[in-house]
Design a protein around this motif. Sequence first.
Motif, short mmCIF file in Angstrom:
data_model
loop_
_atom_site.label_atom_id
_atom_site.label_comp_id
_atom_site.label_asym_id
_atom_site.label_seq_id
_atom_site.Cartn_x
_atom_site.Cartn_y
_atom_site.Cartn_z
N ALA A 97 -53.37 -20.28 30.93
CA ALA A 97 -54.39 -21.26 31.04
C ALA A 97 -55.02 -21.94 32.12
O ALA A 97 -55.32 -22.88 32.27
N ILE A 98 -54.74 -21.18 33.40
CA ILE A 98 -54.77 -21.81 34.61
C ILE A 98 -56.35 -21.92 34.69
O ILE A 98 -56.98 -22.90 35.55
N GLY A 99 -57.38 -21.13 34.08
CA GLY A 99 -58.60 -21.40 34.22
C GLY A 99 -59.01 -22.69 33.81
O GLY A 99 -60.13 -23.30 34.19
N MET A 100 -58.44 -23.15 32.69
CA MET A 100 -58.73 -24.45 32.14
C MET A 100 -58.45 -25.56 33.05
O MET A 100 -59.35 -26.47 33.46
N ALA A 101 -57.35 -25.66 33.96
CA ALA A 101 -57.26 -26.57 35.11
C ALA A 101 -58.25 -26.37 36.07
O ALA A 101 -58.72 -27.32 36.57
N GLY A 102 -58.64 -25.30 36.57
CA GLY A 102 -60.00 -25.21 37.46
C GLY A 102 -61.05 -25.65 36.81
O GLY A 102 -61.82 -26.31 37.53
N ARG A 103 -61.38 -25.33 35.75
CA ARG A 103 -62.70 -25.64 34.94
C ARG A 103 -62.65 -27.31 34.93
O ARG A 103 -63.78 -27.89 35.00
N GLU A 104 -61.33 -27.78 34.67
CA GLU A 104 -61.44 -29.26 34.42
C GLU A 104 -61.28 -29.94 35.60
O GLU A 104 -61.11 -31.20 35.57
N ARG A 105 -61.10 -29.36 36.79
CA ARG A 105 -60.84 -29.99 37.82
C ARG A 105 -59.77 -30.95 37.99
O ARG A 105 -60.08 -32.08 38.58
N LEU A 106 -58.51 -30.45 37.75
CA LEU A 106 -57.49 -31.28 37.55
C LEU A 106 -57.00 -31.20 38.95
O LEU A 106 -55.80 -30.84 39.04
N ASP A 107 -57.51 -32.19 39.64
CA ASP A 107 -56.72 -32.54 41.21
C ASP A 107 -55.42 -33.06 41.14
O ASP A 107 -55.11 -33.31 42.25
N ASN A 108 -55.17 -33.53 40.07
CA ASN A 108 -53.47 -34.26 39.99
C ASN A 108 -52.62 -33.18 39.45
O ASN A 108 -51.29 -33.41 39.58
N LEU A 109 -52.88 -31.88 39.63
CA LEU A 109 -51.84 -31.07 39.03
C LEU A 109 -51.70 -30.01 40.31
O LEU A 109 -52.50 -29.64 41.19
N VAL A 110 -50.53 -29.82 40.59
CA VAL A 110 -49.76 -29.08 41.79
C VAL A 110 -48.93 -28.05 41.30
O VAL A 110 -48.15 -28.41 40.87
N PHE A 111 -49.12 -26.73 41.52
CA PHE A 111 -48.03 -25.59 41.15
C PHE A 111 -47.42 -25.51 42.53
O PHE A 111 -48.09 -25.26 43.51
N VAL A 112 -46.15 -25.32 42.39
CA VAL A 112 -45.43 -24.61 43.51
C VAL A 112 -44.62 -23.64 43.14
O VAL A 112 -43.82 -23.60 42.25
N ILE A 113 -45.13 -22.36 43.84
CA ILE A 113 -44.46 -21.06 43.24
C ILE A 113 -43.73 -20.54 44.44
O ILE A 113 -44.04 -20.40 45.44
N ASN A 114 -42.20 -20.52 44.11
CA ASN A 114 -41.22 -19.86 44.87
C ASN A 114 -41.30 -18.40 45.07
O ASN A 114 -40.70 -17.83 44.12
N CYS A 115 -41.95 -18.07 45.90
CA CYS A 115 -41.95 -16.49 46.07
C CYS A 115 -41.02 -15.67 46.89
O CYS A 115 -41.11 -15.53 48.09
N ASN A 116 -39.85 -15.73 46.25
CA ASN A 116 -38.66 -14.98 46.94
C ASN A 116 -38.85 -13.60 46.72
O ASN A 116 -38.00 -12.57 47.04
N LEU A 117 -39.91 -13.19 45.69
CA LEU A 117 -40.29 -11.78 45.76
C LEU A 117 -39.30 -10.64 44.88
O LEU A 117 -39.48 -9.71 44.73
N GLN A 118 -38.51 -11.60 44.04
CA GLN A 118 -37.33 -10.92 43.16
C GLN A 118 -37.39 -11.40 41.84
O GLN A 118 -37.53 -12.58 41.83
N ARG A 119 -37.09 -10.83 40.95
CA ARG A 119 -36.82 -11.00 39.74
C ARG A 119 -35.16 -11.02 39.39
O ARG A 119 -34.66 -10.79 40.19
N LEU A 120 -34.88 -10.94 38.18
CA LEU A 120 -33.29 -11.03 38.09
C LEU A 120 -32.91 -9.62 38.29
O LEU A 120 -31.73 -9.50 38.87
N ASP A 121 -33.67 -8.80 38.03
CA ASP A 121 -32.98 -7.24 38.47
C ASP A 121 -33.52 -6.67 39.55
O ASP A 121 -33.03 -5.54 39.86
N GLY A 122 -34.47 -7.02 40.09
CA GLY A 122 -35.06 -6.49 41.07
C GLY A 122 -36.36 -6.87 41.56
O GLY A 122 -36.69 -8.20 41.38
N PRO A 123 -37.32 -6.37 42.50
CA PRO A 123 -38.64 -6.86 43.03
C PRO A 123 -39.31 -7.34 41.87
O PRO A 123 -39.64 -6.55 40.94
N VAL A 124 -40.32 -8.31 42.45
CA VAL A 124 -41.25 -8.90 41.41
C VAL A 124 -42.45 -7.62 41.46
O VAL A 124 -42.93 -7.08 40.46
N ARG A 125 -43.01 -7.33 42.75
CA ARG A 125 -43.84 -6.30 42.96
C ARG A 125 -43.40 -5.32 43.92
O ARG A 125 -43.71 -5.78 45.19
#
Length: 677
Positions: free
Chosen positions: A28-56
């Motif tokens: 639903a990230i499109g909804m946040a952009g469409r509604e211009r929700l500038d009170n919303l901040v996502f912080v994504i910790n990109c450590n490149l790993q899942r539990l078992d191996g690399p994410v990509r």
Amino acid sequence: RGIAKTDGRKVWAFLGDGETDEPESLGAIGMAGRERLDNLVFVINCNLQRLDGPVRGNGKIIQELESEFRGAGWNVIKVIWGSRWDALFQRDKSGALMRRMMEVVDGEYQTYKSESGAFVREHFFNTPELKALVADWSDEDVWNLNRGGHDPHKIYAAFHEATQTKGQPTVILAKTIKGYGMGEAGQAMNITHQQKKMQVEQLKKFRDQFRLPISDEDLVNVPYLKFEEGSKELEYMRARRQELGGYLPARRQKAESLPVPDLAAFEPLLKGTGEGREISTTMAFVRILNILLKDKALGKRIVPIVPDESRTFGMEGLFRQIGIWNQDGQKYIPEDSDQLMFYRESETGQILQEGINEAGGMSDWIAAATSYSTHGEIMIPFYIFYSMFGFQRIGDLAWAAGDMRSRGFLLGGTAGRTTLNGEGLQHEDGHSLLWAASVPNCISYDPTFGYELAVIMQDGLRRMVAEQEDVYYYITVMNENYEHPAIPQGEHVAADIIKGMYAFRKADADKKAPRVQLMGAGTIFNEVIAAADLLKNDWGVAADLWSVPSFTELAREGHEVQRWNMLHPTEEKKLSHVEKLLKGAPGPVIASTDYVRALTEQIRAFVPQKFVVLGTDGYGRSDTREKLRHFFEVDRYWVTVAALNALADEGTIERKVVAEALKKYNLDPAKPNPMTV
């Protein structure tokens, strides 16, 4: 609108890059952009790993996420490289370093940080031009090249920009290292998530890397570290905690209670529809909602939520009355503007309509259902959806709602296995009430008549809005039209409805006639009522009728009584509500519902008599209601035969009567079992 003052507030969501594979994370990230929700901040910790191996492992998750969020209208901030890289960027005049960074895939970046500086020099700086950039650097210098997510200066800059952004939600993509500082014990390794402890030598390296003031002797005990009294660090942390309200997170348990209308306010529902007038329980709900919307204390706090099915549920009248919320209002003339109930969006609308998005609707509901705690303001959300698309699709959110102490109403529309004829398995719900029973503080009901619904909802408002109990309600409503009687006379009828079972109608006192006790709920209770007439007219059997709006509440109360009796062995035993009502009632008990037998079986332990349960176990069919109810063996004829068979088992009537009934009602003994076909 305007009840809570939220200007200047930010909502921060912290995610892992592996978690973004969950559809719920990005759906639903499109909804946040469409509604211009500038009170919303996502912080994504990109450590490149899942539990078992690399994410990509063969790709670059940060670049992938950047494109998805930018395309959805978000402000994207990437925090990839730490300050120690700046000197190399200044040296690189040809862009070779940037090109190398882009060609290295995430699986390689993970491997680099599980090895050493010499390994990085050899494998990352793999051309003469690149090697020249670090020719005067030691392996330790190369190893200390840091990632942006571990650089306080870069993180601060990113967070500051996020708080200043206007007109867009923001996502911060911060590149980090899983198991940062664990070294050989788990840094950037696939085993990191399962690692439970570090050896002493590994702890020493961790201590040295972060320059922690712990001696070798004390390190064995893994002591806690505290900042000294008066230190700048401690003073800063204390100041931040005080700004947040203290050391421990606090949760409001109550807001200011609101007055709830008396049951008399719902008199039109209590009087019934009148002879020949037929409505559905969904329409009865809409009438209740209209009464509440006009209430001076509660009206502006009502939040109707529908996933693009308002017309299905007969709620389109609310479009004009209260409008659909849209912060931009309505910039177009709707196609149906010449109609009485035209589609109307408004900046002051109360209806929330997320489109075809059950998870989004449920998230809206949770936000409103917890506003008493989050904002100190009570809201009363009503989320109505196809019952099959409720607990089955968003069961995880329903469980979370209970854990978060949500308060509000969930309405499962077109409920029951056989009520929505012709649309097949996708809409034939025979198990949502059983799933609802698994949520400890979810109160669930399957009402048949408008007066039952009014009694239940009024009491729910009392519990959640006036008394502020931490419960929420799941109520099934149907689209089948039939006549609704007035509430039966009796001192305890309303109280018994709330408890989950009440006497709908007692048979005439004929002691010579065989007698049975018939139970039912929802639309199938109408079949049970018809079965009572068949038993009387065709076989001379008297039947007492019990409406059971909630087998789950009966079971919970029964188990509570059992527990009390066990813990008070010397005191007079209590009886459950079921036992009280059925005590001394003659004949076997037969129950039929539009749900799987397990829902009704919950009360078997509390039924003193022989107990026969009919239900809709198995898959459904696309067919008429009548044929579906015959297929599942829950209609009036199957109830009648089940009652006669129970009487025969007890020796009250001869078994040949059961055979005669099968023949009379054209019930084929060779009919396949619906549970297995």
